[in-house]
Design an enzyme around this catalytic site. Structure first.
Site, PDB file in Angstrom:
ATOM      1  N   LYS A 100      98.861 -89.075  52.284  1.00 47.76           N
ATOM      2  CA  LYS A 100      99.206 -87.779  52.369  1.00 47.76           C
ATOM      3  C   LYS A 100     100.329 -87.724  53.438  1.00 47.76           C
ATOM      4  O   LYS A 100      99.873 -87.972  54.619  1.00 47.76           O
ATOM      5  CB  LYS A 100      97.785 -86.894  52.672  1.00 47.76           C
ATOM      6  N   LYS A 124      96.114 -87.737  62.441  1.00 47.95           N
ATOM      7  CA  LYS A 124      96.271 -86.373  62.263  1.00 47.95           C
ATOM      8  C   LYS A 124      95.251 -85.987  61.125  1.00 47.95           C
ATOM      9  O   LYS A 124      94.405 -85.138  61.158  1.00 47.95           O
ATOM     10  CB  LYS A 124      97.452 -86.029  62.072  1.00 47.95           C
ATOM     11  N   LYS A 136     104.101 -91.094  54.915  1.00 47.11           N
ATOM     12  CA  LYS A 136     105.387 -90.229  55.340  1.00 47.11           C
ATOM     13  C   LYS A 136     106.421 -90.758  54.543  1.00 47.11           C
ATOM     14  O   LYS A 136     106.439 -91.834  54.238  1.00 47.11           O
ATOM     15  CB  LYS A 136     105.610 -90.265  56.719  1.00 47.11           C
ATOM     16  N   GLY A 175     106.414 -81.132  52.580  1.00 45.49           N
ATOM     17  CA  GLY A 175     107.653 -80.792  53.224  1.00 45.49           C
ATOM     18  C   GLY A 175     107.365 -81.448  54.734  1.00 45.49           C
ATOM     19  O   GLY A 175     106.434 -81.952  55.112  1.00 45.49           O
ATOM     20  N   ASP A 176     108.754 -81.548  55.459  1.00 42.38           N
ATOM     21  CA  ASP A 176     108.751 -81.734  56.905  1.00 42.38           C
ATOM     22  C   ASP A 176     110.254 -81.267  57.154  1.00 42.38           C
ATOM     23  O   ASP A 176     110.721 -80.426  56.496  1.00 42.38           O
ATOM     24  CB  ASP A 176     108.521 -83.299  57.226  1.00 42.38           C
ATOM     25  N   SER A 387      97.463 -78.226  53.410  1.00 42.69           N
ATOM     26  CA  SER A 387      97.927 -78.898  52.167  1.00 42.69           C
ATOM     27  C   SER A 387      96.823 -79.374  51.607  1.00 42.69           C
ATOM     28  O   SER A 387      96.488 -79.456  50.270  1.00 42.69           O
ATOM     29  CB  SER A 387      98.763 -80.223  52.518  1.00 42.69           C
TER      30      SER A 387
HETATM   31  N1  GLU Z   1     104.769 -82.714  57.481  1.00 36.28           N
HETATM   32  C1  GLU Z   1     103.757 -81.923  57.798  1.00 36.28           C
HETATM   33  C2  GLU Z   1     103.019 -82.856  58.838  1.00 36.28           C
HETATM   34  O1  GLU Z   1     103.484 -83.635  59.938  1.00 36.28           O
HETATM   35  C3  GLU Z   1     102.996 -81.534  56.906  1.00 36.28           C
HETATM   36  C4  GLU Z   1     102.424 -82.844  55.855  1.00 36.28           C
HETATM   37  C5  GLU Z   1     101.826 -82.385  54.702  1.00 36.28           C
HETATM   38  O2  GLU Z   1     101.437 -81.286  54.392  1.00 36.28           O
HETATM   39  O3  GLU Z   1     101.254 -83.362  53.775  1.00 36.28           O
HETATM   40  O4  GLU Z   1     101.909 -83.151  59.263  1.00 36.28           O
END
Ligand code: GLU
Length: 455
Positions: A100, A124, A136, A175-176, A387
């Site tokens: 994820k 995280k 990622k 997203g990011d 998410s």
């Molecule tokens: N890009 C966000 C992060 O750095 C969210 C990632 C997600 O929702 O999967 O955690």
């Protein structure tokens, strides 16, 4: 690699060899080295308490992604010209759940950036307690100045390869930087077409009308501010009346400003790569959102349209004297000099809204000065946690309202704070949220890896 990192943080001999292997194997990945170094530096006390983690080679396995995918993304612009970008998906760890993590579209994207982000995401996601692994992805595509049609064709081409590597039980991107609900929409549409499945939970950050979750858009920024609230509450304080500097003007920054303002603080800055604005009467969110989300324009526009606001071209947002700093732009944006300036101006709390926005030297400055410092893997976990709430709602075909979803986010951030705070106490580093977050997260991931055998 940041050459001074190891001067500031010598590693314990037990983990130095793991770090040496990482740097020897992939010498040209400075951001990845930085992220690994920070974790290795923090977790020595966990390894002392759990020699079985060392015996099972947990660390050696954890620093090597389970799978790395790199692929060609060809697309045609509006003038009929061909472009070729490079796409990535790093599936780092599935010990706690499906991979994820977000997708980043930005010209700076390379393997080092995606690996550092994927590595951070493991810890995280563990801190959220939501049963999600770490991954990622992204591409070195620059969405800036592209038409909607170009962005759509790029997203479709990207998904034309990515679809075979993801799935709601396998890997769930979101997203990011450079990827919001527009891009998620185009990618979801292409996934649905190629697979002939309406697999709602394969991506998160979807639009509310087609499987998206309430509060997902706001979650990272709101969550960072909830985390700041928790840190201050330990000292009997609140955000009421505090001056806040936020960097960036994207999704994280906008909603950090909104929540901080709702909680009685005054957010006075926002920035983009061209400079920053200071607005002493508090950032006007409606105007900022109009410029950044609707017009996709530059931050200078804000100062042009808002009486009393100033635009400082090329300046650092951290020159602004504040009580609370929320770096919410990008990695390594807050360096040694900025940290000294902030400390000199009396900053009390620094909360990372972005991923690894503070350099190791700057973290050291804050910690030595007794500033409350929250690393991104704890403070910005609200986005990915929400998410996971989106995945839950998709799997059970439920839809929770805004207030309920926000309460769940608030509870999760309180749990993340609690886990980080008490892990710091348990491992003899009271008040050190870097050690606390890394140790709490690593214990969870390492325990799962131990239980599941050498794979
Ligand atoms: N890009 C966000 C992060 O750095 C969210 C990632 C997600 O929702 O999967 O955690």
């Amino acid at each position: 690699m940041n050459p001074t990192t190891s001067e500031f943080h010598p590693l314990a001999p037990s983990v130095q060899s793991v770090f040496d292997t990482v740097t020897a194997r992939d010498p040209h990945e400075p951001e990845f080295h930085q992220a690994v170094h920070e974790v290795l530096h923090s977790i020595a006390p966990v390894l002392e308490k759990h020699p079985e983690f060392v015996e099972a080679g947990v660390l050696e396995r954890l620093v090597e992604p389970e799978r790395q995918v790199m692929f060609r993304v060809p697309w045609i612009d509006d003038a009929g010209r061909l472009h070729v970008n490079r796409g990535y998906r790093i599936q780092f760890s599935s010990a706690l759940g499906p991979y994820k993590g977000g997708l980043r579209f930005h010209p700076s994207v390379n393997l080092s950036i995606i690996k550092f982000l994927g590595f951070e995401q493991i810890f995280k996601n563990a801190l959220t307690g939501q049963g999600i692994g770490g991954g990622k992805g992204g591409a070195d595509f620059d969405p800036h100045g592209k038409s909607d049609a170009e962005v759509m064709r790029f997203c479709q081409s990207f998904m034309n390869e990515l679809f075979r590597h993801i799935g709601e039980q396998t890997d769930v991107p979101a997203g990011d930087i450079g990827v919001g609900s527009r891009e998620i929409g185009y990618m979801f549409g292409m996934y649905r077409k190629i697979t002939n499945r309406h697999e709602t939970g394969v991506l998160t950050g979807k639009g509310i009308g087609w499987g998206g979750a309430q509060v997902r858009t706001e979650a990272t920024g709101y969550g960072a501010v909830f985390f700041a609230q928790e840190m201050l509450a330990v000292h009997g304080e609140s955000l009421e009346g505090k001056r806040v500097a936020v960097s960036g003007s994207g999704n994280v920054a906008i909603y950090a400003i909104e929540k901080a303002t709702q909680l009685g603080a005054r957010a006075v800055t926002a920035s983009d790569s061209s400079g920053y604005v200071v607005d002493e009467s508090g950032i006007d969110l409606a105007l900022l959102r109009q410029i950044k989300e609707v017009e996709r324009g530059r931050i200078v526009e804000y100062a042009r349209r808002r009486p009393g606001a100033r635009f400082i071209e090329g300046g650092s947002v951290w020159e602004t004297p504040v009580d609370v700093a929320i770096p919410a732009a990008t990695q390594n944006e807050l360096d040694f000099d900025s940290a000294e300036t902030l400390v000199g101006n009396g900053v009390r709390v620094v909360v990372e809204g972005a991923n690894m926005p503070t350099t190791p030297e700057a973290v050291e400055i804050f910690q030595r000065a007794g500033v409350l410092f929250a690393p991104g893997k704890a403070a910005n976990a609200g986005g990915v946690a929400t998410s996971a709430l989106e995945m839950s709602q998709n799997a059970s075909r439920q839809r929770w309202g805004f207030a309920e979803s926000e309460q769940r986010l608030r509870d999760i951030m309180a749990d993340v704070h609690h886990a980080s705070f008490y892990a710091a106490e348990r491992f003899d580093a009271p008040g050190d949220y870097v050690v606390g977050a890394n140790c709490a997260a690593f214990e969870r991931v390492a325990s799962a890896m131990l239980a599941q055998g050498v794979i």
